[in-house]
Design an enzyme around this catalytic site. Structure first.
Site, PDB file in Angstrom:
ATOM      1  N   GLU A 102     -72.107  26.950  18.376  1.00 14.71           N
ATOM      2  CA  GLU A 102     -72.709  27.517  17.253  1.00 14.71           C
ATOM      3  C   GLU A 102     -73.149  28.874  17.853  1.00 14.71           C
ATOM      4  O   GLU A 102     -73.331  29.803  17.278  1.00 14.71           O
ATOM      5  CB  GLU A 102     -74.195  26.699  16.821  1.00 14.71           C
ATOM      6  CG  GLU A 102     -73.768  25.619  15.924  1.00 14.71           C
ATOM      7  CD  GLU A 102     -74.813  24.814  15.847  1.00 14.71           C
ATOM      8  OE1 GLU A 102     -75.349  24.164  16.681  1.00 14.71           O
ATOM      9  OE2 GLU A 102     -74.976  24.080  14.624  1.00 14.71           O
ATOM     10  N   GLU A 122     -71.610  16.830  16.580  1.00 11.26           N
ATOM     11  CA  GLU A 122     -73.264  16.230  16.355  1.00 11.26           C
ATOM     12  C   GLU A 122     -73.330  15.011  15.648  1.00 11.26           C
ATOM     13  O   GLU A 122     -73.990  14.232  15.975  1.00 11.26           O
ATOM     14  CB  GLU A 122     -73.960  17.348  15.684  1.00 11.26           C
ATOM     15  CG  GLU A 122     -74.431  18.706  16.595  1.00 11.26           C
ATOM     16  CD  GLU A 122     -73.350  19.773  16.459  1.00 11.26           C
ATOM     17  OE1 GLU A 122     -72.203  19.549  16.009  1.00 11.26           O
ATOM     18  OE2 GLU A 122     -73.770  20.720  16.861  1.00 11.26           O
TER      19      GLU A 122
HETATM   20  N1  T1G Z   1     -77.041  16.895  26.336  1.00 12.75           N
HETATM   21  C1  T1G Z   1     -77.643  16.395  27.541  1.00 12.75           C
HETATM   22  N2  T1G Z   1     -76.843  16.168  28.776  1.00 12.75           N
HETATM   23  C2  T1G Z   1     -75.528  16.107  28.555  1.00 12.75           C
HETATM   24  C3  T1G Z   1     -74.846  16.761  27.474  1.00 12.75           C
HETATM   25  C4  T1G Z   1     -75.771  17.260  26.402  1.00 12.75           C
HETATM   26  N3  T1G Z   1     -75.338  17.628  25.021  1.00 12.75           N
HETATM   27  N4  T1G Z   1     -73.552  16.799  27.368  1.00 12.75           N
HETATM   28  C5  T1G Z   1     -73.391  16.277  28.764  1.00 12.75           C
HETATM   29  N5  T1G Z   1     -74.336  15.918  29.245  1.00 12.75           N
HETATM   30  C6  T1G Z   1     -74.539  15.397  30.631  1.00 12.75           C
HETATM   31  C7  T1G Z   1     -73.953  13.669  30.912  1.00 12.75           C
HETATM   32  O1  T1G Z   1     -75.005  13.061  30.435  1.00 12.75           O
HETATM   33  C8  T1G Z   1     -73.602  14.076  32.144  1.00 12.75           C
HETATM   34  O2  T1G Z   1     -74.835  13.607  33.098  1.00 12.75           O
HETATM   35  C9  T1G Z   1     -73.221  15.379  32.570  1.00 12.75           C
HETATM   36  O3  T1G Z   1     -73.544  16.148  31.606  1.00 12.75           O
HETATM   37  C10 T1G Z   1     -71.489  15.171  32.583  1.00 12.75           C
HETATM   38  O4  T1G Z   1     -71.346  15.002  31.281  1.00 12.75           O
HETATM   39  C11 T1G Z   1     -78.131  22.163  17.770  1.00 12.75           C
HETATM   40  C12 T1G Z   1     -78.028  19.443  17.961  1.00 12.75           C
HETATM   41  C13 T1G Z   1     -69.141  18.171  27.361  1.00 12.75           C
HETATM   42  C14 T1G Z   1     -67.036  16.837  26.980  1.00 12.75           C
HETATM   43  O5  T1G Z   1     -72.282  15.845  21.609  1.00 12.75           O
HETATM   44  O6  T1G Z   1     -68.961  15.447  24.943  1.00 12.75           O
HETATM   45  O7  T1G Z   1     -75.525  20.792  20.049  1.00 12.75           O
HETATM   46  O8  T1G Z   1     -74.045  11.515  33.950  1.00 12.75           O
HETATM   47  O9  T1G Z   1     -69.876  12.667  32.303  1.00 12.75           O
HETATM   48  O10 T1G Z   1     -66.653  13.798  30.918  1.00 12.75           O
HETATM   49  O11 T1G Z   1     -76.407  21.880  16.635  1.00 12.75           O
HETATM   50  O12 T1G Z   1     -70.368  15.744  28.233  1.00 12.75           O
HETATM   51  O13 T1G Z   1     -73.817  13.512  35.280  1.00 12.75           O
HETATM   52  O14 T1G Z   1     -76.173  12.924  34.721  1.00 12.75           O
HETATM   53  O15 T1G Z   1     -69.588  13.530  29.696  1.00 12.75           O
HETATM   54  O16 T1G Z   1     -66.624  16.153  31.850  1.00 12.75           O
HETATM   55  C15 T1G Z   1     -73.780  18.359  20.873  1.00 12.75           C
HETATM   56  C16 T1G Z   1     -71.858  15.923  24.405  1.00 12.75           C
HETATM   57  C17 T1G Z   1     -74.965  18.100  21.136  1.00 12.75           C
HETATM   58  C18 T1G Z   1     -71.234  17.053  23.559  1.00 12.75           C
HETATM   59  C19 T1G Z   1     -67.983  16.829  29.181  1.00 12.75           C
HETATM   60  N6  T1G Z   1     -72.863  18.103  22.107  1.00 12.75           N
HETATM   61  N7  T1G Z   1     -71.103  16.030  25.601  1.00 12.75           N
HETATM   62  O17 T1G Z   1     -67.479  15.689  29.336  1.00 12.75           O
HETATM   63  O18 T1G Z   1     -68.762  14.959  31.374  1.00 12.75           O
HETATM   64  S1  T1G Z   1     -76.110  18.109  19.659  1.00 12.75           S
HETATM   65  C20 T1G Z   1     -72.147  17.035  22.222  1.00 12.75           C
HETATM   66  C21 T1G Z   1     -69.650  15.781  25.954  1.00 12.75           C
HETATM   67  C22 T1G Z   1     -76.177  19.911  19.386  1.00 12.75           C
HETATM   68  C23 T1G Z   1     -76.811  21.705  17.742  1.00 12.75           C
HETATM   69  C24 T1G Z   1     -76.831  20.068  18.019  1.00 12.75           C
HETATM   70  C25 T1G Z   1     -69.284  15.718  27.155  1.00 12.75           C
HETATM   71  C26 T1G Z   1     -68.491  16.982  27.658  1.00 12.75           C
HETATM   72  P1  T1G Z   1     -74.708  12.806  34.238  1.00 12.75           P
HETATM   73  P2  T1G Z   1     -69.788  13.830  30.971  1.00 12.75           P
HETATM   74  P3  T1G Z   1     -67.290  15.223  30.854  1.00 12.75           P
END
Ligand code: T1G
Length: 686
Positions: A102, A122
């Site tokens: 975004e 999301e």
């Molecule tokens: N929030 C908090 N922590 C996150 C995070 C997130 N969005 N994404 C990853 N982490 C942490 C995860 O818990 C782990 O922590 C570390 O980062 C590495 O992640 C307003 C409301 C990006 C593809 O849904 O899909 O934006 O275990 O092990 O395999 O519209 O993380 O090391 O302590 O998964 O390389 C939307 C979620 C949010 C993407 C990387 N975003 N993340 O994968 O590493 S809502 C998502 C992923 C939002 C807006 C809305 C994957 C990754 P720890 P990982 P990875």
């Protein structure tokens, strides 16, 4: 850490910097707001925003979702970027997901690196894009692409995003490329919000809603996202943004989002404990048994570049094993997962043989042979003799006593269970069964293999069925009880599909084969509680030769052509058995069926927790979702139980004791939680 800012001439460089994946928390939002003001103060001709490390930005920090939204809100940050007189260019160096995408969509231009991905996932967290994704994406890439992106949350690769119109270019070095964009050209790009929304397209909305009904039944967020996109077509931008925000805020407090966030973090917490030693380097793996499971395990290892020695008992066995692995390779090629070279390289890594000496250097052997204790003991004796004393020996048994297998080896500390789930190269759950003498090195090796195979590892103690099969056996028993006492298998299946399972227990049994359950029940004959009601229906089916889909008839009939039909003979079986047993049958409604099957699992699962077979309620959630199809958007069995609430569960199980005091004997953990006012997630032995 949040962002870094650097000026270079008339260009401001902003780097999103919150390791490991630049999740966007309050500090980063504040930093970005500051960066907008800084750029205007410096009167730059552009700002180039990129991500530090491997990601552009992983989206809003989902850890903040449990609390109240904190200013500055991300939609306001995006608006500030978009409306600034200094145009921003997103140099997308890695994944730009959710709020990360975004931010990029609010920039004037977007240039992606070849490995970048842009997505609005999301809905996988039970919410909708909350910072303009529902309104900006469709202005850039049209309704169909935007709806697909938002409703299913699948990220686009850079080339797909370019084709869809989400980005302007794919460049090896997106930052450099952004720096070279002609200033006049940049100034002429219309800010996204000023672009006209696409025309309403009824067919597109009908199509996406039909797809969602099939692929995401029961999930709320995808449908709400489609609704917000549709309403945005006729609202002005600010009104549409307000609607999006209100919907996002509402959903993030809902049960489904809490459940999906719980699963997101529980999956990532499934890591080796910090005090485990490092595992031996997995240079190769030996697999014993080339049947369905062994071939699947071998193929999974081969696919990740590991040489595999696949051991069989005789030449025929070797031939069968090679054919089984060959079929999986063929499937991989057919699905485009394996290139020609990949296929050749993979075949070259496989050695199928009867000669255990060929596995002499394997640091890990996984036995996946016939589920018979004597067969397994004989295999472990051979492994014991042929492999190095340091090698870890694992059994893929799904219920046999790992300690008894270990006792037959010279050094039981190097033995553990590695319970894969069929198909082994696809199902993500791996139960790491810790024997009484399994060493930390053995456990570390199990975790290391799990990581390599991208499995979700869960440590289980030794008992009949470990965590998953033990809970599942209560699910099956409850289903047969409901069938015996009043419903039909298809009514039970329909109830559980409507609850969120992809398939009901009877259809699953038909796929796996009723002979498996029959063998398990015979094995348990000697130790079964004689006071526990025994439902004979599945035995009757076995005796009638109705073993499931593989023979064309099980709980359902399979007349050919892929479909299944209800079989009145099966329904009559319950009528007959109930008559013999003098049972007054009851018509259960869907809610009663779901309650009985889920409470039976919850009751057993809390015993599993009480006995330390599972280390946490969250681990049981991982097992039930990744191994048995419990609906992820309900958060797994124990998270679901906590949404029901322990007091309600105790009250309902107590009421059901009137029907059967033995089957509904309340787990002590449930009683303890009720007494101490704890949720199951909070419970730990005092
Ligand atoms: N929030 C908090 N922590 C996150 C995070 C997130 N969005 N994404 C990853 N982490 C942490 C995860 O818990 C782990 O922590 C570390 O980062 C590495 O992640 C307003 C409301 C990006 C593809 O849904 O899909 O934006 O275990 O092990 O395999 O519209 O993380 O090391 O302590 O998964 O390389 C939307 C979620 C949010 C993407 C990387 N975003 N993340 O994968 O590493 S809502 C998502 C992923 C939002 C807006 C809305 C994957 C990754 P720890 P990982 P990875």
């Amino acid at each position: 850490m949040s962002i870094t800012m650097k000026a270079d001439g008339l260009t401001g460089f902003v780097t999103l910097d919150n390791p490991p994946v630049n999740a966007i928390g309050k500090a980063m939002r504040e930093g970005l707001m500051e960066a907008v003001k800084w750029a205007e103060r410096e009167n730059f001709d552009r700002v180039i925003v990129t991500g530090a490390g491997r990601a552009f930005a992983a989206g809003a920090d989902a850890r903040e979702f449990d609390g109240a939204a904190l200013e500055p809100f991300l939609p306001d940050v995006c608006d500030a970027i978009e409306r600034s007189f200094v145009p921003w260019v997103a140099a997308i160096n890695g994944v730009a997901l959710g709020g990360g995408a975004e931010i990029a969509l609010a920039c004037r231009m977007r240039i992606a690196g070849p490995k970048a991905q842009i997505g609005l996932p999301e809905v996988t967290l039970g919410v909708i894009p909350g910072a303009g994704g529902t309104q900006r994406a469709m202005r850039l890439c049209g309704l169909e692409s935007a709806l697909e992106m938002i409703a299913f949350g699948r990220p686009l690769r850079a080339t797909e995003a370019l084709k869809a119109g989400l980005i302007h270019a794919v460049e090896v070095d997106p930052v450099d490329a952004a720096d070279m964009v002609n200033t006049e050209e940049l100034q002429c790009v219309v800010p996204t919000w000023e672009l006209p929304p696409p025309d309403h397209d009824e067919a597109a909305f009908t199509a996406i809603r039909e797809k969602l009904a099939k692929r995401s039944p029961g999930q709320v967020a995808p449908l709400r996202a489609v609704e917000v996109v549709e309403q945005g077509l006729t609202l002005d931008f600010a009104e549409a943004m307000a609607l999006e925000r209100a919907t996002f805020l509402e959903l993030k407090q809902g049960d489904q989002s809490r459940a999906l966030r719980h699963m997101f973090f529980a999956e990532r917490a499934a890591k080796p404990p910090k005090d485990l030693p490092s595992a031996p380097e997995l240079t190769e793996v030996a697999v014993v048994g080339g049947g369905t499971m062994g071939a699947g395990i071998a193929y999974a290892c081969l696919s990740l570049g590991l040489p595999v020695t696949l051991l069989e008992t005789d030449a025929d066995g070797v031939e069968r094993a090679e054919a089984n692995v060959g079929k999986l390779i063929g499937d991989g090629v057919a699905r485009g997962r394996l290139s020609e070279d990949g296929e050749e390289a993979l075949r070259a890594r496989l050695t199928a043989t009867t000669d255990y000496a060929k596995a002499a250097n394997a640091p890990l052997a996984i036995e996946a042979a016939f589920e018979d204790m004597e067969v397994k003991k004989a295999i472990f004796a051979q492994l014991d003799a042929a492999l190095s004393p340091d090698a870890i020996l694992a059994t893929n048994t799904s219920y046999l006593d790992v300690d008894e297998i270990a006792a037959g080896t010279r050094d039981p500390s190097r033995v553990l269970g590695l319970h894969f789930f069929a198909p082994a190269h696809i199902m993500r759950l791996l139960e790491i069964v810790k024997g009484a003498q399994s060493s930390p090195k053995a456990l570390a090796t199990g975790y290391a293999l799990g990581k390599l195979l991208k499995k979700v590892p869960v440590v289980a103690g030794v008992c009949d069925g470990f965590i998953g099969n033990r809970i599942y056996s209560r699910y099956r028993e409850a289903a047969d009880t409901v069938f015996m006492d009043g419903s039909t298998p298809w009514e039970v299946d329909e109830a559980m599909v409507n609850f969120g399972y992809a398939m009901g227990p009877y259809e699953v049994a038909d796929l796996s084969g009723l002979d498996i359950g029959y063998a398990a029940r015979r094995r348990q004959d000697a130790t079964r509680d004689p006071n526990r009601r025994y439902i004979p229906l599945a035995d009757r089916m076995y005796e009638l030769g109705k073993l499931g889909k593989k023979v064309g008839a099980g709980w359902y009939r399979y007349p050919g052509g892929g479909g299944k039909v209800e079989d009145p003979i099966v329904a009559d079986l319950a009528l007959e058995e109930a008559h013999f047993a003098g049972i007054e049958r009851t018509e259960y409604d869907e809610a009663q069926i779901v309650e009985r099957l889920t409470l039976a699992m919850i009751n057993e699962a809390t015993d599993v927790l009480a006995e330390g077979i599972a280390q946490s309620a969250a681990d049981i959630d991982l097992v039930t979702v990744f191994g048995y199809g419990f609906p992820r958007w309900r958060g797994g069995l124990m998270h679901y139980a906590d949404t029901l609430g322990v007091p309600q569960i105790v009250e309902r199980i107590t009421a059901l004791q009137a029907e059967d005091p033995v089957a509904w004997k309340l787990s002590p953990v449930l009683a303890d939680c009720a007494e101490r006012g704890l949720s199951l997630a909070e419970w730990s032995p005092v």
